[in-house]
Design an enzyme around this catalytic site. Sequence first.
Site, PDB file in Angstrom:
ATOM      1  N   VAL A 290      32.916  31.159  26.894  1.00  0.00           N
ATOM      2  CA  VAL A 290      34.392  31.234  27.561  1.00  0.00           C
ATOM      3  C   VAL A 290      34.175  31.969  28.809  1.00  0.00           C
ATOM      4  O   VAL A 290      33.250  32.838  29.066  1.00  0.00           O
ATOM      5  CB  VAL A 290      35.380  32.070  26.754  1.00  0.00           C
ATOM      6  CG1 VAL A 290      36.600  32.420  27.355  1.00  0.00           C
ATOM      7  CG2 VAL A 290      35.558  31.651  25.316  1.00  0.00           C
ATOM      8  N   LYS A 291      34.929  31.565  29.731  1.00  0.00           N
ATOM      9  CA  LYS A 291      34.885  32.146  31.172  1.00  0.00           C
ATOM     10  C   LYS A 291      36.179  32.711  31.629  1.00  0.00           C
ATOM     11  O   LYS A 291      37.351  31.995  31.365  1.00  0.00           O
ATOM     12  CB  LYS A 291      34.527  30.960  32.177  1.00  0.00           C
ATOM     13  CG  LYS A 291      35.074  31.554  33.861  1.00  0.00           C
ATOM     14  CD  LYS A 291      33.986  30.666  34.649  1.00  0.00           C
ATOM     15  CE  LYS A 291      34.919  29.349  34.950  1.00  0.00           C
ATOM     16  NZ  LYS A 291      34.178  28.854  36.076  1.00  0.00           N
ATOM     17  N   THR A 292      36.187  33.986  31.769  1.00  0.00           N
ATOM     18  CA  THR A 292      37.708  34.492  32.055  1.00  0.00           C
ATOM     19  C   THR A 292      37.576  35.382  33.195  1.00  0.00           C
ATOM     20  O   THR A 292      36.442  35.672  34.113  1.00  0.00           O
ATOM     21  CB  THR A 292      38.126  35.242  30.928  1.00  0.00           C
ATOM     22  OG1 THR A 292      39.480  35.446  31.062  1.00  0.00           O
ATOM     23  CG2 THR A 292      37.361  36.443  30.419  1.00  0.00           C
TER      24      THR A 292
END
Length: 272
Positions: free
Chosen positions: A170-172
């Site tokens: 996941v990219k956040t």
Amino acid sequence: MDFGLKNRLSKIFNPKTGKTVMLAVDHGYFQGPTTGLRDMKNIIPLIPNADCLFVTRGILRNCIDPKIETSICLRVSGGPSILGELSNEDIIVSMEEAVRLNASGVGMSIFVGAQNEDRTVSNLGRLVNEAERYGMPVLAITAVGKEMVRDSRYLGLACRMAAEIGAHFVKTYYCDDFHKVVEGCPVPIVIAGGKKLPEMDALLMTEGAIKAGAKGVDMGRNIFQSDSPTGMIKAVRAIVHKGATAQEAYDIYQKSKKSSAVETADTAMEKV
Ligand code: R5P
């Protein structure tokens, strides 16, 4: 997890450290010729310093040398421009195309809390279904949207949802209490850099994220909009892979900036 999926993930997350420096250069897919990416030749010298390039198929086909050793994570969602409703994205690249382009991963945005939340989250589920047939890791990108409050509660919700739907990583965005976001998410998290910050601030953010448990960065503007993009990617790399402090990394950035200034001056003198 099968061999293909693990093998592709090992092209993104450096097996020596388990972490990654992804260079994000996909911004044009909705922003057009973004500052720093107007001429994609500018990013070519940065690529060897990245473990993975996050890019669209159009840029890959037209601007990137197929002989690069850096792996590719392909942006596969799109649709609206910066002028429209950003959450109105769909999946626009087939899995067959991702395999043909030799991608080591595919990435798409989900828009939790936005107008098309349910469609983008269902699209993520469909993308994971398709990707797993090919052993292709899926990156879910969360918290994209102009009006999102990027705190640990909201980012924690979006990242956990992405993992539950099946994203492999996941990219956040970074935030206060980032460790809470990491703790609530059972898959690796990488951070986007967001808008351009002073170099030291971007390095402090990177250090904070890694200390809180992030497995790397997928960073764009804070690298390619820096006055020394090569210095910045080397500095970020030192934090991610060597555990350097922000101050140590800043010294690397400054040294690289000075030496490229000297090289430029030497080249100018040679021409006189
Ligand atoms: C944004 O939509 C893109 O996915 C970018 O790849 C992402 O935001 C990372 O780039 P930056 O570090 O410039 O925020």
